[in-house]
Write a protein that holds these residues in place. Sequence first.
Motif, PDB file in Angstrom:
ATOM      1  N   UNK A 110      -5.793 -10.098  -4.080  1.00 10.51           N
ATOM      2  CA  UNK A 110      -6.141  -9.597  -5.409  1.00 10.51           C
ATOM      3  C   UNK A 110      -4.944  -8.967  -6.115  1.00 10.51           C
ATOM      4  N   UNK A 111      -3.801  -8.961  -5.424  1.00  8.12           N
ATOM      5  CA  UNK A 111      -2.596  -8.383  -6.011  1.00  8.12           C
ATOM      6  C   UNK A 111      -2.464  -6.888  -5.812  1.00  8.12           C
ATOM      7  N   UNK A 112      -3.162  -6.325  -4.811  1.00  7.43           N
ATOM      8  CA  UNK A 112      -3.160  -4.864  -4.634  1.00  7.43           C
ATOM      9  C   UNK A 112      -2.708  -4.432  -3.241  1.00  7.43           C
ATOM     10  N   UNK A 113      -1.942  -5.254  -2.588  1.00  3.81           N
ATOM     11  CA  UNK A 113      -1.467  -4.907  -1.236  1.00  3.81           C
ATOM     12  C   UNK A 113      -0.715  -3.584  -1.223  1.00  3.81           C
ATOM     13  N   UNK A 114       0.055  -3.320  -2.262  1.00  9.36           N
ATOM     14  CA  UNK A 114       0.947  -2.150  -2.265  1.00  9.36           C
ATOM     15  C   UNK A 114       0.251  -0.838  -2.585  1.00  9.36           C
ATOM     16  N   UNK A 115      -1.040  -0.859  -2.933  1.00  6.91           N
ATOM     17  CA  UNK A 115      -1.681   0.411  -3.288  1.00  6.91           C
ATOM     18  C   UNK A 115      -2.002   1.268  -2.056  1.00  6.91           C
ATOM     19  N   UNK A 116      -1.997   0.659  -0.867  1.00 13.73           N
ATOM     20  CA  UNK A 116      -2.193   1.422   0.372  1.00 13.73           C
ATOM     21  C   UNK A 116      -0.819   1.881   0.844  1.00 13.73           C
ATOM     22  N   UNK A 117      -0.597   3.176   0.774  1.00 13.43           N
ATOM     23  CA  UNK A 117       0.739   3.740   1.008  1.00 13.43           C
ATOM     24  C   UNK A 117       0.711   4.629   2.244  1.00 13.43           C
ATOM     25  N   UNK A 118       1.689   4.458   3.120  1.00 17.59           N
ATOM     26  CA  UNK A 118       1.828   5.388   4.241  1.00 17.59           C
ATOM     27  C   UNK A 118       3.296   5.763   4.423  1.00 17.59           C
ATOM     28  N   UNK A 133      -4.170   6.131  -1.178  1.00 14.82           N
ATOM     29  CA  UNK A 133      -4.344   4.975  -2.051  1.00 14.82           C
ATOM     30  C   UNK A 133      -3.873   5.353  -3.449  1.00 14.82           C
ATOM     31  N   UNK A 134      -3.028   4.497  -4.027  1.00  8.65           N
ATOM     32  CA  UNK A 134      -2.599   4.677  -5.415  1.00  8.65           C
ATOM     33  C   UNK A 134      -3.737   4.201  -6.324  1.00  8.65           C
ATOM     34  N   UNK A 135      -4.318   5.124  -7.104  1.00  8.66           N
ATOM     35  CA  UNK A 135      -5.493   4.817  -7.929  1.00  8.66           C
ATOM     36  C   UNK A 135      -5.161   4.433  -9.370  1.00  8.66           C
ATOM     37  N   UNK A 136      -3.892   4.242  -9.678  1.00 10.12           N
ATOM     38  CA  UNK A 136      -3.515   3.990 -11.071  1.00 10.12           C
ATOM     39  C   UNK A 136      -4.086   2.684 -11.618  1.00 10.12           C
ATOM     40  N   UNK A 137      -4.399   1.721 -10.729  1.00 10.50           N
ATOM     41  CA  UNK A 137      -4.966   0.454 -11.185  1.00 10.50           C
ATOM     42  C   UNK A 137      -6.344   0.201 -10.556  1.00 10.50           C
ATOM     43  N   UNK A 138      -7.014   1.292 -10.200  1.00 13.19           N
ATOM     44  CA  UNK A 138      -8.316   1.189  -9.534  1.00 13.19           C
ATOM     45  C   UNK A 138      -9.349   1.995 -10.316  1.00 13.19           C
ATOM     46  N   UNK A 139     -10.498   1.393 -10.597  1.00 15.65           N
ATOM     47  CA  UNK A 139     -11.608   2.076 -11.266  1.00 15.65           C
ATOM     48  C   UNK A 139     -12.696   2.326 -10.232  1.00 15.65           C
ATOM     49  N   UNK A 140     -12.994   3.594  -9.979  1.00 19.53           N
ATOM     50  CA  UNK A 140     -13.946   3.978  -8.934  1.00 19.53           C
ATOM     51  C   UNK A 140     -15.131   4.681  -9.587  1.00 19.53           C
ATOM     52  N   UNK A 141     -16.335   4.148  -9.403  1.00 17.06           N
ATOM     53  CA  UNK A 141     -17.491   4.667 -10.147  1.00 17.06           C
ATOM     54  C   UNK A 141     -17.800   6.123  -9.831  1.00 17.06           C
ATOM     55  N   UNK A 142     -17.703   6.525  -8.553  1.00 15.66           N
ATOM     56  CA  UNK A 142     -18.064   7.916  -8.247  1.00 15.66           C
ATOM     57  C   UNK A 142     -17.009   8.905  -8.727  1.00 15.66           C
TER      58      UNK A 142
END
Length: 392
Positions: A231-239, A246-255
Amino acid sequence: MGGKPSGTRKHVSLHHERRGRGMRVLLVDDEPAMLLAMKRLLSSMNGVELVGSFRSAREALDFVRDKEVDLAFLDIQIAEDDGLELARSLRAFHSELIIVFTTSHAEYAMDAYDVYPLDYMVKPISRTRLAQTIARAASSGRASSEAGVPPSNRLTVRGLGCFEVGSTQAGAVKWISKKSMELFAYLLVNRGRSVSKLRILEDIFPGFPLKNAEIYLNTAVYQLRKALSDHGFKEIVINAQEQYRVDLSEVDVDFIQLELGMEELSELGAANAAAAVELDRQFTGELFEDKSFEWAAMERERLALLYNSFAKRLASWLLAQNRYSEALLIARRLIHRNEFEEESNLLLLRILGSMGDNQALIHYYEQYTMLLSGELGLQPSMEFRRLYEEYQ
């Protein structure tokens, strides 16, 4: 059609124009309260010029025939009109126009990407979320004018009543393992904050020998990144330094959007009532309701308490405005979640009494009395009986 741009020269001139005057923004939504809320939010943001707000597709199309617009916020359902068709028509006039859809339903975020919107935003829209989208729109306008880069992808997460993740580009995420899915949910609950490896091992792999748990965690991280990479989001999981986030800049989370919305609606009034009612509808169930994540219990309870408090305030406000049917619906939902909770039952009693439906009032009182007696061996409280007698 007239007004359609021609080639790179138009794009470059618009890019230079934006630097000087800010982004020209158009709003289309058939709800007056939502239009007002968006106008107020946009008016407080730098680099934004609101050039028009309309309640129908026809009005919007008439406006853009001879007007320059950089960014359009479109309700995906506009009364009798189709927001997707409106987006296509607007693009026919201005092919460089940046589109952002607003919707009350997160599931629309997976559909109709033939019009290439920059973003989907689930109502009610927080100031923080809007500012992020404005910044992305400005950046997208520069990038597309210089390199023809398509609009960026978004990852959408539904955690209320379920756990579903998907992107606007590739649909639903296909999990490789249950633990990789659980790890993602765990990191999302931490809202972008870093979590130590030790804490993750204790919460997600309890009872495992340390060395085995570390191997399982490494595997889960690898599987999570692999699932998100499609989905093009491999890099959002950062360690880094044994910390994960998780980098949430391109993620929409309902809660997360729900909690931000409740914070912004701490004061209820006519101007934000529509947004508040829409926000209430978005609480579609408990956090990760269909998943047995033991570590989520405290967060699930915290979010439920926040929602209950918000819903009671909203139902009470609606009752004060004589909006009985809306207040009644919220009160019944609260009681369905906890049928013995007295504050919600008192609220429902006040609504039924205010409506003047004596038959419904008597039926409800008798039903509640029987429930308390049969299940708990109790009688209604003095306050409950007194309020009931007042309405008789």
